[in-house]
Scaffold this active site. Sequence first.
Site, PDB file in Angstrom:
ATOM      1  N   GLU A  14     -56.974  38.797 -15.762  1.00  0.00           N
ATOM      2  CA  GLU A  14     -56.743  39.737 -14.813  1.00  0.00           C
ATOM      3  C   GLU A  14     -55.307  39.537 -14.202  1.00  0.00           C
ATOM      4  O   GLU A  14     -54.738  40.667 -13.884  1.00  0.00           O
ATOM      5  CB  GLU A  14     -57.638  39.350 -13.542  1.00  0.00           C
ATOM      6  CG  GLU A  14     -59.025  39.566 -14.112  1.00  0.00           C
ATOM      7  CD  GLU A  14     -59.760  38.235 -14.514  1.00  0.00           C
ATOM      8  OE1 GLU A  14     -60.947  37.974 -14.115  1.00  0.00           O
ATOM      9  OE2 GLU A  14     -59.160  37.406 -15.234  1.00  0.00           O
ATOM     10  N   GLY A  41     -74.216  21.452 -46.949  1.00  0.00           N
ATOM     11  CA  GLY A  41     -74.916  22.129 -47.978  1.00  0.00           C
ATOM     12  C   GLY A  41     -76.285  22.712 -47.680  1.00  0.00           C
ATOM     13  O   GLY A  41     -76.786  22.588 -46.706  1.00  0.00           O
TER      14      GLY A  41
END
Length: 368
Positions: free
Chosen positions: A55, A294
Site C-alpha cells: 500500500e 521419495g
Amino acid sequence: MVLLSETEAMQRALALASAGWGRVHPNPLVGAVILSKGRIVGEGFHAEFGGPHAESVALQAAGIAARGATVVVTLEPCSHHGKQPPCADALIQAGITRVVAAVADPTSLAGGGMELLRQAGVETSLGLLEPEARSLNVIWLGKQRVRERPFVALKLATSLDHRIADASGSSQWISGPAAREYVHSLRAGFAAIAVGGRTAVRDDPRLTVRGPIVPRVPPRRVVFQGHEPLPETLHLVRTAREWPTLVVTAPEAEASTRARLTPYGVEVAAAAGLTRALRELRRLEIDSLLVEGGGRLAGALLREGLVDRFYWIQSPLWLGDTGVPGMAGWNPANLAQAERWRVAERRGLGEDTLLVLDRREDPCSPGS
C-alpha cells in the site's frame, strides 16, 4: 485509455504480489492497485522483508492522485507498527475513500485494519477474489493455523502412470527444462527442502535454488534418514557448511549419525515418527517445508494427514509396473474413504503439466 473494474484491478494486484515470492518470508505476499475513476494511478507490492508494504509503495506512486481514490489490495491493510508504519493509517492520511481487500488478516497483531478504516469513514469491501488470494498466500495463511509443525507441501514429478523413477531407480530427467526451472523458483519460497534417505542416497541431489529467484534466506536442506545411514560422500554432506543441512533420524541412530556427519557441518535431530519430526523442525524455526520425495516418505506423510499442498508435475511418458511408485504405503480402504482434494491451479510447463492441489480441510480455509 483502458479503464479497469475492481475485479480486474484485484487480478493485477495478485500478479504484482507474486513478485515478492522468495523475498518477503516470513511476511505474506501482498499487491495493491490504486484506482481513480477506473484508471490506475498507482500500484505496488511488498518486495522485501522489512521493506515498504504494498500500500505504501502504491501511495507513493500515486501521489496526490490517491485522494478520493480506491485501493484494491490482496490482504487487509495492517493495523500495527512493526518494521513499517500501519498501512491503514497511511491510507486514511492519503485521503483514500474506498478499500477493497481480498482476504482478512487472521493475525491478532496486524489484523483489524478494515475496522480502523471504517471508523475513519472509509468505505470497505472484503472478499473480492478471495479463493485466488488465499491460494497465493496458502503457506502464510496455513502457518497461522498450523503452529505445531511446518506447512508441508509435497512436490512430485512423475510419469503418466505416477512413477518417479524407472526400474533401475533413475529419475533424471522425467520432467523437462521448463518444469525444472519452475521447481527452482518454487523452492525459493520455502524455509526448507526435504527428501527421504533413500532418495538422498540414490539421487545425491543438491536441493538448492538455482533459478531466476535469489531467495532472501536460502532454504535449509533436510533429509529424513531411514534405516540406511547417509554416506559421508554425498553432495548434501560434503557441502553442509556452504548450504545448511539437517538430518532427522531415529533416536536410536542419533549418536552414530552425529559422530559421522557433524564433522562435515551437518546438523542432526532425532525424533520418533514423522509427526514428532515435523514438530522438531518447527522448533528449529522451519515453518514451511517442500518435500520432493521419495515414494515412501510421500506415502507416509499423506497417510498421516501431514500434507497441506501437492505440486504434481505430470510428464508425457510411461514407465510401467517396474517403475518406482510416486507414493508407497498409503492405501485408502475404499472410494468412500478416499480424500478428494481441491484444485488450486493447473497449467502447462513446456511439455509437462502442473497440477496444484490443496486439502479441502486445509489449515487456511475459512471455518476450519
